[in-house]
Enzyme design. Structure first.
Site, PDB file in Angstrom:
ATOM      1  N   SER A 148      21.753  32.754 -51.074  1.00  0.00           N
ATOM      2  CA  SER A 148      21.408  32.306 -49.953  1.00  0.00           C
ATOM      3  C   SER A 148      22.650  31.960 -48.807  1.00  0.00           C
ATOM      4  O   SER A 148      23.804  31.952 -49.322  1.00  0.00           O
ATOM      5  CB  SER A 148      20.380  31.088 -50.006  1.00  0.00           C
ATOM      6  OG  SER A 148      20.452  30.465 -48.876  1.00  0.00           O
ATOM      7  N   TYR A 161      20.144  22.800 -53.981  1.00  0.00           N
ATOM      8  CA  TYR A 161      19.804  24.164 -53.569  1.00  0.00           C
ATOM      9  C   TYR A 161      21.020  24.955 -53.438  1.00  0.00           C
ATOM     10  O   TYR A 161      21.402  26.239 -53.766  1.00  0.00           O
ATOM     11  CB  TYR A 161      18.996  24.280 -52.384  1.00  0.00           C
ATOM     12  CG  TYR A 161      18.539  25.745 -52.023  1.00  0.00           C
ATOM     13  CD1 TYR A 161      17.517  26.418 -52.995  1.00  0.00           C
ATOM     14  CD2 TYR A 161      18.965  26.266 -50.873  1.00  0.00           C
ATOM     15  CE1 TYR A 161      16.949  27.720 -52.328  1.00  0.00           C
ATOM     16  CE2 TYR A 161      18.525  27.800 -50.758  1.00  0.00           C
ATOM     17  CZ  TYR A 161      17.306  28.409 -51.478  1.00  0.00           C
ATOM     18  OH  TYR A 161      17.263  29.384 -50.800  1.00  0.00           O
TER      19      TYR A 161
END
Ligand code: NAP
Length: 254
Positions: A148, A161
């Site tokens: 990401s 995350y």
């Protein structure tokens, strides 16, 4: 523009978290190129079946496979069975992921562990279990890991995350070196903000408007735009690309 050749005919692909969102779009994109797609899911059997139907409508073959990527024993068993049922495995897409958000000062041990277990250890377990099959696939062998933009940029409220996605980049580069001897390529695709359940849950309207000002292309991306890049990396045209991170983020990180 979607790739519509049949270059993946006869190849078997496992897509973790294939039931929804980006994973579903990847399943469809690989099916369109003729692959047999194993659609993994954790809980949403209905959604996984819908994905399988979409793969078949696109011209591929599909089966569903329920296992939790964060459970090493389930992963090992499922991939062993897949190898027997399908006669091999050529393509592994480590896509399953969760976004559990919160400030570090209030973040719980369990939330940290769950994020890292699913997003990072899951990819490790799947690749380890698949590695003998992938090495047998030789130059047809492909691994694509979903990282990401926040794995490179960081993001307040997403420490776990971001750490899991940064870890995914290191894992990709190490695996690329380990598996290259037989011609297997390992790459990462790094989306920015993409319209899926994950962003719908975590991106309220006000935050969405603020975010758009940081994206040079001025819009949130579509799952198909990520899937087309994954499909490219899985095809014969990408055989000399390995250890790379392909960013699909509308220019929000250059
Ligand atoms: P999503 O819509 O929330 O879908 C998540 C998928 O992962 C579902 O298919 C879900 O299965 C599966 N999953 C969750 N936990 C699992 C587990 N323990 N074992 C197996 N499968 C599991 O997510 P998405 O937005 O498509 O994201 C897909 C990937 O892209 C993730 O790795 C995410 O971090 C990454 N990514 C997304 C964005 C974005 O903006 N959306 C941006 C950058 C990176 P069930 O249907 O069974 O629940």
């Amino acid at each position: 523009m979607a790739i519509v050749d049949r270059a993946l005919e006869g190849r078997v692909a496992l897509v973790t978290g294939g039931s929804r969102g980006i994973g579903r779009a990847i399943c469809e994109a690989l099916g369109r190129r003729g692959a047999t797609v194993v659609v993994n899911y954790a809980a949403r059997e209905d959604a996984a079946r819908e994905t399988a139907a979409l793969v078949e409508a696109a011209g591929g073959k599909a089966v569903t496979s329920k296992f939790d990527v964060s459970k090493s024993d389930q992963v090992t068993e499922a991939i062993k069975q897949l190898g027997k049922d399908q006669g091999g495995l050529d393509i592994l897409i480590n896509n399953a992921g969760v976004a559990i958000n919160g400030l570090v000062m209030r973040f719980k041990d369990e939330q940290w562990a769950q994020t890292l277990d699913i997003n990072l250890a899951g990819a490790f377990y799947c690749t380890r279990a698949a590695s003998m099959l992938l090495l047998k696939a030789k130059e047809r062998g492909r691994v694509v890991n979903l990282t990401s933009v926040v794995g490179e940029s960081g993001n307040g409220g997403q420490a776990a995350y971001a750490a899991s996605k940064a870890g995914m980049i290191g894992l990709t580069k190490a695996l690329a070196q380990e598996l290259s001897g037989r011609g297997v390529t390992v790459n990462a695709v790094s989306p920015g903000f993409i319209e899926t359940d994950m962003t719908a849950e975590h991106l309220p309207e006000a935050a969405r408007a603020a975010l758009l000002t940081k994206i040079p292309l001025g819009r949130i991306g579509a799952a198909t735009e990520v899937a087309d890049c994954v499909s490219f990396l899985c095809g014969p045209e990408a055989g000399y690309i390995t250890g790379q991170v392909l960013r699909v983020n509308g220019g929000m990180l250059m």
